[in-house]
Design a protein around this motif. Structure first.
Motif, PDB file in Angstrom:
ATOM      1  N   ARG A   1       0.713  -1.127  -0.092  1.00  0.00           N
ATOM      2  CA  ARG A   1      -0.067  -0.107   0.067  1.00  0.00           C
ATOM      3  C   ARG A   1       0.791   1.297   0.012  1.00  0.00           C
ATOM      4  NH1 ARG A   1      -0.987  -0.820   6.327  1.00  0.00           N
ATOM      5  NH2 ARG A   1       0.279   0.593   7.122  1.00  0.00           N
TER       6      ARG A   1
ATOM      7  N   LEU B   1       3.009   4.641  -0.625  1.00  0.00           N
ATOM      8  CA  LEU B   1       4.108   4.986  -1.546  1.00  0.00           C
ATOM      9  C   LEU B   1       4.609   3.508  -2.401  1.00  0.00           C
ATOM     10  CD1 LEU B   1       6.207   7.765   0.492  1.00  0.00           C
ATOM     11  CD2 LEU B   1       4.273   7.815  -0.954  1.00  0.00           C
TER      12      LEU B   1
ATOM     13  N   ASP C   1       5.857  -7.364   1.232  1.00  0.00           N
ATOM     14  CA  ASP C   1       5.338  -6.863   2.214  1.00  0.00           C
ATOM     15  C   ASP C   1       5.214  -7.928   3.410  1.00  0.00           C
ATOM     16  OD1 ASP C   1       3.650  -3.983   2.412  1.00  0.00           O
ATOM     17  OD2 ASP C   1       3.414  -5.107   4.055  1.00  0.00           O
TER      18      ASP C   1
ATOM     19  N   HIS D   1       7.453 -10.772   3.447  1.00  0.00           N
ATOM     20  CA  HIS D   1       8.839 -10.390   3.685  1.00  0.00           C
ATOM     21  C   HIS D   1       8.754  -9.495   4.982  1.00  0.00           C
ATOM     22  CE1 HIS D   1      12.351  -7.579   3.066  1.00  0.00           C
ATOM     23  NE2 HIS D   1      12.526  -8.544   3.779  1.00  0.00           N
ATOM     24  N   ASP D   2       9.271  -9.727   6.023  1.00  0.00           N
ATOM     25  CA  ASP D   2       9.790  -8.996   7.206  1.00  0.00           C
ATOM     26  C   ASP D   2      11.021  -8.368   7.268  1.00  0.00           C
ATOM     27  OD1 ASP D   2      10.005  -7.708   9.823  1.00  0.00           O
ATOM     28  OD2 ASP D   2       8.888  -9.408  10.929  1.00  0.00           O
ATOM     29  N   VAL D   3      11.069  -7.028   7.102  1.00  0.00           N
ATOM     30  CA  VAL D   3      12.234  -6.399   6.777  1.00  0.00           C
ATOM     31  C   VAL D   3      13.158  -6.520   8.172  1.00  0.00           C
ATOM     32  CG1 VAL D   3      11.559  -5.015   4.901  1.00  0.00           C
ATOM     33  CG2 VAL D   3      11.549  -3.900   7.578  1.00  0.00           C
TER      34      VAL D   3
ATOM     35  N   ASN E   1      11.416   0.465   0.850  1.00  0.00           N
ATOM     36  CA  ASN E   1      10.281   1.417   1.161  1.00  0.00           C
ATOM     37  C   ASN E   1       9.691   1.314   2.543  1.00  0.00           C
ATOM     38  OD1 ASN E   1       7.911   3.535   0.534  1.00  0.00           O
ATOM     39  ND2 ASN E   1       7.193   1.191   0.693  1.00  0.00           N
TER      40      ASN E   1
ATOM     41  N   SER F   1      14.008   7.609   2.205  1.00  0.00           N
ATOM     42  CA  SER F   1      14.467   8.362   3.519  1.00  0.00           C
ATOM     43  C   SER F   1      12.995   9.246   3.709  1.00  0.00           C
ATOM     44  CB  SER F   1      15.675   8.916   3.587  1.00  0.00           C
ATOM     45  OG  SER F   1      16.147   9.621   4.573  1.00  0.00           O
TER      46      SER F   1
ATOM     47  N   TYR G   1      12.395   8.314  14.725  1.00  0.00           N
ATOM     48  CA  TYR G   1      11.992   8.149  13.212  1.00  0.00           C
ATOM     49  C   TYR G   1      12.993   8.889  12.553  1.00  0.00           C
ATOM     50  CZ  TYR G   1       9.086   8.769   8.985  1.00  0.00           C
ATOM     51  OH  TYR G   1       8.898   8.637   7.659  1.00  0.00           O
TER      52      TYR G   1
ATOM     53  N   LYS H   1      15.934   7.897   9.590  1.00  0.00           N
ATOM     54  CA  LYS H   1      15.995   8.385   8.340  1.00  0.00           C
ATOM     55  C   LYS H   1      17.148   8.957   8.047  1.00  0.00           C
ATOM     56  CE  LYS H   1      11.735   7.008   7.018  1.00  0.00           C
ATOM     57  NZ  LYS H   1      11.856   5.706   5.868  1.00  0.00           N
TER      58      LYS H   1
ATOM     59  N   GLY I   1       8.438  14.562   1.639  1.00  0.00           N
ATOM     60  CA  GLY I   1       7.950  15.660   2.460  1.00  0.00           C
ATOM     61  C   GLY I   1       6.777  14.768   3.088  1.00  0.00           C
TER      62      GLY I   1
ATOM     63  N   ILE J   1       2.836  12.944   2.435  1.00  0.00           N
ATOM     64  CA  ILE J   1       1.989  12.377   1.481  1.00  0.00           C
ATOM     65  C   ILE J   1       0.736  11.735   2.443  1.00  0.00           C
ATOM     66  CG2 ILE J   1       1.677  10.738  -0.223  1.00  0.00           C
ATOM     67  CD1 ILE J   1       4.994  11.566   0.668  1.00  0.00           C
TER      68      ILE J   1
ATOM     69  N   THR K   1      -0.964   9.207   3.372  1.00  0.00           N
ATOM     70  CA  THR K   1      -0.982   7.646   3.361  1.00  0.00           C
ATOM     71  C   THR K   1      -1.412   7.260   4.761  1.00  0.00           C
ATOM     72  OG1 THR K   1       1.479   7.333   3.955  1.00  0.00           O
ATOM     73  CG2 THR K   1       1.049   7.471   1.885  1.00  0.00           C
TER      74      THR K   1
ATOM     75  N   HIS L   1       0.949   8.569   7.435  1.00  0.00           N
ATOM     76  CA  HIS L   1       0.935   9.934   8.021  1.00  0.00           C
ATOM     77  C   HIS L   1      -0.437  10.318   8.549  1.00  0.00           C
ATOM     78  CE1 HIS L   1       2.177  14.088   8.180  1.00  0.00           C
ATOM     79  NE2 HIS L   1       3.504  13.370   7.931  1.00  0.00           N
TER      80      HIS L   1
HETATM   81  N1  LIG Z   1       3.929   9.047   3.964  1.00  0.00           N
HETATM   82  C1  LIG Z   1       4.523  10.276   4.187  1.00  0.00           C
HETATM   83  O1  LIG Z   1       4.486  11.345   4.376  1.00  0.00           O
HETATM   84  C2  LIG Z   1       6.003   9.994   4.194  1.00  0.00           C
HETATM   85  C3  LIG Z   1       6.974  10.864   4.350  1.00  0.00           C
HETATM   86  C4  LIG Z   1       8.340  10.767   4.256  1.00  0.00           C
HETATM   87  C5  LIG Z   1       8.871   9.669   3.957  1.00  0.00           C
HETATM   88  N2  LIG Z   1       7.972   8.441   3.890  1.00  0.00           N
HETATM   89  C6  LIG Z   1       8.392   6.805   4.001  1.00  0.00           C
HETATM   90  O2  LIG Z   1       7.931   6.291   3.041  1.00  0.00           O
HETATM   91  C7  LIG Z   1       7.798   4.918   2.981  1.00  0.00           C
HETATM   92  C8  LIG Z   1       6.459   4.296   3.060  1.00  0.00           C
HETATM   93  O3  LIG Z   1       5.566   5.183   3.625  1.00  0.00           O
HETATM   94  P1  LIG Z   1       4.116   5.122   3.543  1.00  0.00           P
HETATM   95  O4  LIG Z   1       3.503   6.478   3.839  1.00  0.00           O
HETATM   96  O5  LIG Z   1       3.576   4.641   2.160  1.00  0.00           O
HETATM   97  O6  LIG Z   1       3.452   4.037   4.693  1.00  0.00           O
HETATM   98  P2  LIG Z   1       2.205   3.159   4.823  1.00  0.00           P
HETATM   99  O7  LIG Z   1       1.997   2.676   6.032  1.00  0.00           O
HETATM  100  O8  LIG Z   1       1.071   3.408   3.943  1.00  0.00           O
HETATM  101  O9  LIG Z   1       2.772   1.560   4.207  1.00  0.00           O
HETATM  102  C9  LIG Z   1       4.056   1.124   4.652  1.00  0.00           C
HETATM  103  C10 LIG Z   1       4.207  -0.330   4.137  1.00  0.00           C
HETATM  104  O10 LIG Z   1       5.227  -1.085   4.858  1.00  0.00           O
HETATM  105  C11 LIG Z   1       4.724  -2.349   5.205  1.00  0.00           C
HETATM  106  N3  LIG Z   1       5.524  -2.715   6.334  1.00  0.00           N
HETATM  107  C12 LIG Z   1       5.563  -2.407   7.947  1.00  0.00           C
HETATM  108  N4  LIG Z   1       6.137  -3.043   8.682  1.00  0.00           N
HETATM  109  C13 LIG Z   1       7.100  -3.760   7.757  1.00  0.00           C
HETATM  110  C14 LIG Z   1       8.096  -4.998   8.026  1.00  0.00           C
HETATM  111  N5  LIG Z   1       8.360  -5.148   9.061  1.00  0.00           N
HETATM  112  N6  LIG Z   1       8.379  -5.535   6.687  1.00  0.00           N
HETATM  113  C15 LIG Z   1       7.826  -5.481   5.719  1.00  0.00           C
HETATM  114  N7  LIG Z   1       6.912  -4.557   5.136  1.00  0.00           N
HETATM  115  C16 LIG Z   1       6.387  -3.745   6.393  1.00  0.00           C
HETATM  116  C17 LIG Z   1       3.226  -1.974   5.732  1.00  0.00           C
HETATM  117  O11 LIG Z   1       2.676  -3.337   5.541  1.00  0.00           O
HETATM  118  C18 LIG Z   1       2.749  -1.191   4.618  1.00  0.00           C
HETATM  119  O12 LIG Z   1       2.416  -1.812   3.403  1.00  0.00           O
HETATM  120  C19 LIG Z   1       8.330   4.772   4.609  1.00  0.00           C
HETATM  121  O13 LIG Z   1       9.593   4.438   4.690  1.00  0.00           O
HETATM  122  C20 LIG Z   1       8.154   6.071   5.331  1.00  0.00           C
HETATM  123  O14 LIG Z   1       8.932   6.250   6.512  1.00  0.00           O
HETATM  124  C21 LIG Z   1       6.702   8.460   4.018  1.00  0.00           C
END
Ligand SMILES: NC(=O)c1ccc[n+]([C@@H]2O[C@H](COP(=O)([O-])OP(=O)(O)OC[C@H]3O[C@@H](n4cnc5c(N)ncnc54)[C@H](O)[C@@H]3O)[C@@H](O)[C@H]2O)c1
Length: 261
Positions: free
Chosen positions: A17, A19, A38, A63-65, A91, A143, A157, A161, A188, A190, A192, A195
């Motif tokens: 889901r 980004l 994921d 996958h668990d990172v 990501n 990041s 956090y 990053k 910046g 988004i 999601t 956020h």
């Molecule tokens: N949304 C923002 O504003 C924003 C801004 C800057 C950076 N980011 C970064 O972008 C990336 C994606 O964020 P997003 O907003 O899409 O988040 P999100 O919560 O919508 O999606 C994150 C995804 O990572 C998966 N995930 C969580 N833990 C995991 C694990 N242990 N192993 C594998 N997968 C795992 C989740 O199941 C989910 O599908 C992140 O690294 C976040 O820090 C987001």
């Protein structure tokens, strides 16, 4: 003319889901076969199915990172299923539970660092040998703008990053001799699930209502609007393409002017 990533194989972590999903979709649109990795296996399968319905080659992987074993299994299975790995997008991430740092627990530090920082190390460690053997590869870490500016109340956090940018530079130096590039994208804000959660917890911490918390973000963005997931995906596909071949060790802002450094 064929699509720019035809014949390439990409792994995207956290691709179920947000980004990650937009990045997986953009890489598939550019012709890559995509491993949708994921921790949420059913959601990863739904994303992969959505890409397949559009004619892409996409396979879902649980996958668990945080786990070295899971990361090694992912790298091995993708290689045997799809034949090579050209692009890795790290990501997967979690958002902060905001609080002054002196009130934060060791548990919160570990929760965030294990996924956002250690996860980048473990997944890249697992995939790098394949790229080294191929003598080519593109690694792109997601990041954040918080790696470029002071961000109070989200210390683990922010640390995670900044660590990702440090790993970007270190890995870029180590892998350049194999023609593997390593870069970071720093988004910046988004809208999601991640956020939305941060805003709701900031609202609880400060007593401000959620619209006011959102406004504090808008106020800091020069262009006055949030980014869309597709804005981040566009930078990723550029770095993954042949046009990005001479870029390594950099951390690119996609933040609407929230931070200029
Ligand atoms: N949304 C923002 O504003 C924003 C801004 C800057 C950076 N980011 C970064 O972008 C990336 C994606 O964020 P997003 O907003 O899409 O988040 P999100 O919560 O919508 O999606 C994150 C995804 O990572 C998966 N995930 C969580 N833990 C995991 C694990 N242990 N192993 C594998 N997968 C795992 C989740 O199941 C989910 O599908 C992140 O690294 C976040 O820090 C987001």
């Amino acid at each position: 003319m064929s699509a720019p990533l035809t014949g390439r194989v990409a792994i995207v972590t956290g691709a179920a889901r947000g980004l990650g999903k937009a990045i997986a979709r953009a890489l598939a649109d550019d012709g890559a076969a995509v491993a949708v990795a994921d921790i949420d296996a059913p959601a990863a399968e739904a994303t992969a199915e959505e890409l397949r319905l559009k004619g892409a080659q996409a396979v879902a992987y649980e996958h668990d990172v945080r786990s070295e074993r899971s990361s090694q299994e992912l790298a091995g299975t993708v290689l045997s299923d799809l034949g090579r790995v050209d692009v890795l997008v790290n990501n997967a991430g979690v958002g902060p539970n905001p609080a002054p740092f002196q009130n934060l627990t060791e548990l919160e530090w570990d929760r965030v660092m294990d996924i956002n920082a250690k996860g980048v190390f473990l997944t890249t460690k697992a995939v790098a040998p394949t790229m080294i053997a191929q003598r080519s590869g593109r690694i792109i870490h997601i990041s954040s703008v918080v790696a470029k500016r002071a961000s109070p109340n989200i210390l683990p956090y922010a640390a995670s990053k900044w660590a990702v940018v440090g790993m970007t530079q270190t890995m870029a130096r180590e892998l350049a001799q194999f023609d593997v590039t390593v870069n970071a994208v720093c988004p910046g804000v988004i809208r999601t699930e991640l956020h939305e959660g941060v805003v709701s917890r900031m609202s609880a911490m400060t007593g401000k209502d959620q619209d006011d918390v959102w406004q504090t973000f808008y106020d800091r963005i020069a262009l006055g609007r949030l980014q869309e997931p597709e804005d981040i995906a566009a930078m990723v596909t550029f770095l993954a393409s042949d046009k990005g071949r001479n870029i390594t060790g950099s951390a690119f802002n996609v933040n609407g002017g929230m931070e200029f450094n």
